[in-house]
Design an enzyme around this catalytic site. Structure first.
Site: not given
Length: 638
Positions: A476-477, A302, A260, A417
């Site tokens: 993921d990003h 995601t 994440e 996150h």
């Protein structure tokens, strides 16, 4: 005589009404101008653009208030003022976090809000109350001046109609003026910052409604002929995978671990003299590490990375395919591997409905989805967004040990996150000391994630799974958005211009397993390339011809990565926001050097979108049959 007296009475009354209309509209115009010019980062480059930005709120204001008066008079006017203010504010919140604007498909993802409490709270500001003071001023002007004091201020429906009609030529003037700076402006729907800069945020939302209608129509009227251009394009761009790597992991399990919000800049980097990812820094020496690998997600975050992983199709520019096109027909990785005897599963200790995963995973062909309800999620083991990574990893490995083999398993972490918070006993390093509290906390959650990763991989190495599995780890990003450029510049000790911001979109990719030689690769690639790379390692002949990625190990790969915004990176250049940079030096070069890359990016994204919006994979068998008949016919004619 009497009629003249009435006319004299009406004239000052009309002037007063006009003054109140003008005052209310002027206040809203000031508010929009402040938000568009002071909160949104729209990169005003010259006086003409500044003038357009000042002018573009007018048409939407006339339309908004005209419709309000037309529907409900004075109450309608105030109602529209409140609605417009709320819409602006929601965009402010969204922009703070994602540097983007809301779209209609994003509204359909409102179910995600239930799990975003801490993130939303973090982006609220106490000063936001000042963005609503004008609402009370407008209410005072419209309602405190009661009819007994100001009997003439009773808005008439025809006045509302007149305002709404005036909005049309105002918008046409706005659009024509904007196109002196940017031709074919409305064709650039992928660049929402550009649209808002030239036509305004409220007009952008009106245009977004038009786009949504067009999108809905695409699937209804699609046919098999629309798949042919994509097949021709992909056949022309096709390259052969690396034959030396073909089948090196044949029959082995696959674990794909999605980290994440993890960006490459944290790798081999420190804060306060301490490494951010000490374990990953060592682990990448054990496998194939890709240092120029980029995320390519947009509003789906995601879920977009998952979509590319399993389909080698681009995510959408508006909304997330996991919501808007979960009913499409796909030939995804789980389905293809299922035909080869693999079982497939996804593990993510969040609510099963988040990003509509419970529906989309079924469409993609997953056999099992382990969500929050399948983990021992307790208050002691949770923080922030939920189940802490260390417990998620431990429980997930136990589940994998019981799986039928070979399996394809995807794991998605949660702790790192936004807003990047941790319990005190999980903070292994001090916060950073930049001007961004978000970035300062991010360092701590990245360090925690690395420690949890160490626990997982070391336990995995001791298990019976290790020798029969390839492990794919990727980010993921982004975790730190463009809104924290100043703080990133402070940390990295450099100016974060368009090139540097683009390079910050690199995410780590590491592949470990027997037959995969430990080596750092600097080839340019992105998440769209994951599926063909994994399939080649497994020695699986992937019959689906509709894939935009290429094997990352291929010696003939095109060295091209396209972002959802229409930017790109290739072996020589980085193209972003119509500017062109030398990829290695970061120096800006003539824009013409990037023209072919921008053109290819636009074409490729449009073709991928046509497949998703039209649900064209449902015609794949039919199209292949037509192609075979055409080949046979041409042979007979010869």
């Amino acid at each position: 005589m009497f009629s003249k007296f009435k006319t004299k009475m009406k004239e000052p009354a009309f002037k007063k009404k006009f003054m109140i209309y003008a005052a209310v509209m002027a206040i809203f115009w000031l508010k929009m101008s402040f938000i568009q010019g002071g909160i949104f980062t729209l990169n005003i480059e010259n006086a003409n653009e500044a003038a357009i930005l000042a002018f573009n709120p007018l048409s939407s204001i006339f339309l908004l208030f005209g419709v309000g008066i037309l529907l409900a008079g004075r109450r309608g006017l105030l109602g529209m003022y409140i609605i417009g203010s709320l819409l602006l504010y929601v965009n402010v919140l969204f922009y703070r976090e994602y540097h983007d604007f809301l779209t209609i498909p994003m509204l359909g993802q409102a179910a995600n809000l239930a799990g975003m409490g801490s993130s939303i709270t973090d982006i609220l500001s106490g000063t936001d109350i000042f963005l609503f003071i004008d609402v009370f001023i407008a209410a005072f002007l419209l309602f405190y001046l009661k009819p007994m004091r100001f009997k003439s201020f009773i808005p008439k429906r025809k006045e509302g109609l007149i305002l709404a009609v005036i909005a049309v030529p105002l918008f046409l003037v706005n659009l024509g003026w904007a196109q002196t700076e940017r031709t074919e402006l409305l064709e650039r729907a992928f660049d929402r910052n550009l649209l808002v800069k030239y036509i305004g945020v409220l007009n952008f939302h009106a245009y977004d409604i038009v786009l949504q209608g067009q999108t809905e129509a695409k699937k209804t009227f699609a046919d098999s002929n629309e798949l042919v251009p994509a097949l021709n394009y992909l056949n022309e761009k096709k390259t052969e995978p690396n034959s030396d790597m073909t089948g090196v992991a044949e029959g082995k399990n696959v674990i794909v671990l999605s980290l994440e919000s993890t960006q490459t800049f944290v790798v081999d980097n420190k804060v306060n003299g301490k490494e951010l990812t000490p374990y990953f820094n060592d682990l990448k020496e054990e496998g194939a590490y890709f240092s120029n690998f980029y995320h390519q997600v947009k509003q789906g975050r995601t879920s977009d990375s998952e979509f590319m992983l399993d389909n080698s199709l681009y995510g959408l520019n508006r909304g997330a395919a996991f919501f808007t096109h979960s009913g499409n027909e796909y030939e995804a990785t789980p389905e293809v591997l299922g035909e080869k005897g693999y079982t497939s599963s996804t593990m993510h200790a969040n609510d099963e409905t988040f990003w509509n995963r419970n529906v989309m995973y079924e469409s993609l062909g997953y056999d099992e989805y382990y969500s929050k309800k399948d983990y021992n999620v307790t208050e002691e083991k949770s923080f922030g967004w939920g189940y802490l990574d260390e417990y998620f990893f431990s429980d997930s490995l136990d589940k994998m040990k019981e799986m039928d083999q070979p399996f394809y398993n995807k794991m998605i972490t949660l702790t790192n996150h936004h807003p990047f918070t941790l319990p005190e006993d999980k903070k292994f390093i001090e916060e950073g000391n930049t001007s961004s509290e978000t970035l300062n906390r991010y360092f701590q959650t990245i360090r925690y994630q690395d420690e949890a990763l160490k626990q997982f991989v070391e336990e995995f190495k001791k298990s019976d799974l290790y020798d029969d599995t390839i492990l794919v780890i990727y980010g993921d990003h982004f975790g730190i958005s463009e809104n924290h450029q100043q703080a990133m510049g402070e940390y990295l000790d450099k100016d974060i211009n368009a090139y540097e911001q683009f390079q910050l979109q690199r995410v780590p990719l590491l592949m470990i397993g027997e037959g995969i030689e430990p080596q750092e690769h600097d080839t340019v690639g992105g998440q769209i390339d994951l599926r063909p790379t994994i399939m080649n390692l497994l020695g699986v002949k992937d019959e689906n011809p509709v894939q935009f990625g290429q094997d990352l190990f291929s010696k003939d790969r095109r060295e091209m990565m396209i972002t959802r915004d229409g930017g790109f990176a290739n072996e020589e250049y980085v193209g972003v926001n119509e500017s062109c940079f030398d990829r290695k030096s970061g120096e800006e070069v003539e824009a013409d050097a990037c023209a072919p890359g921008f053109k290819q990016a636009e074409e490729e994204l449009a073709l991928s979108d046509s497949i998703v919006y039209g649900d064209l994979l449902r015609y794949l068998d039919e199209t292949e049959m037509i192609e075979e008949k055409e080949k046979e016919s041409s042979k007979q004619n010869e």
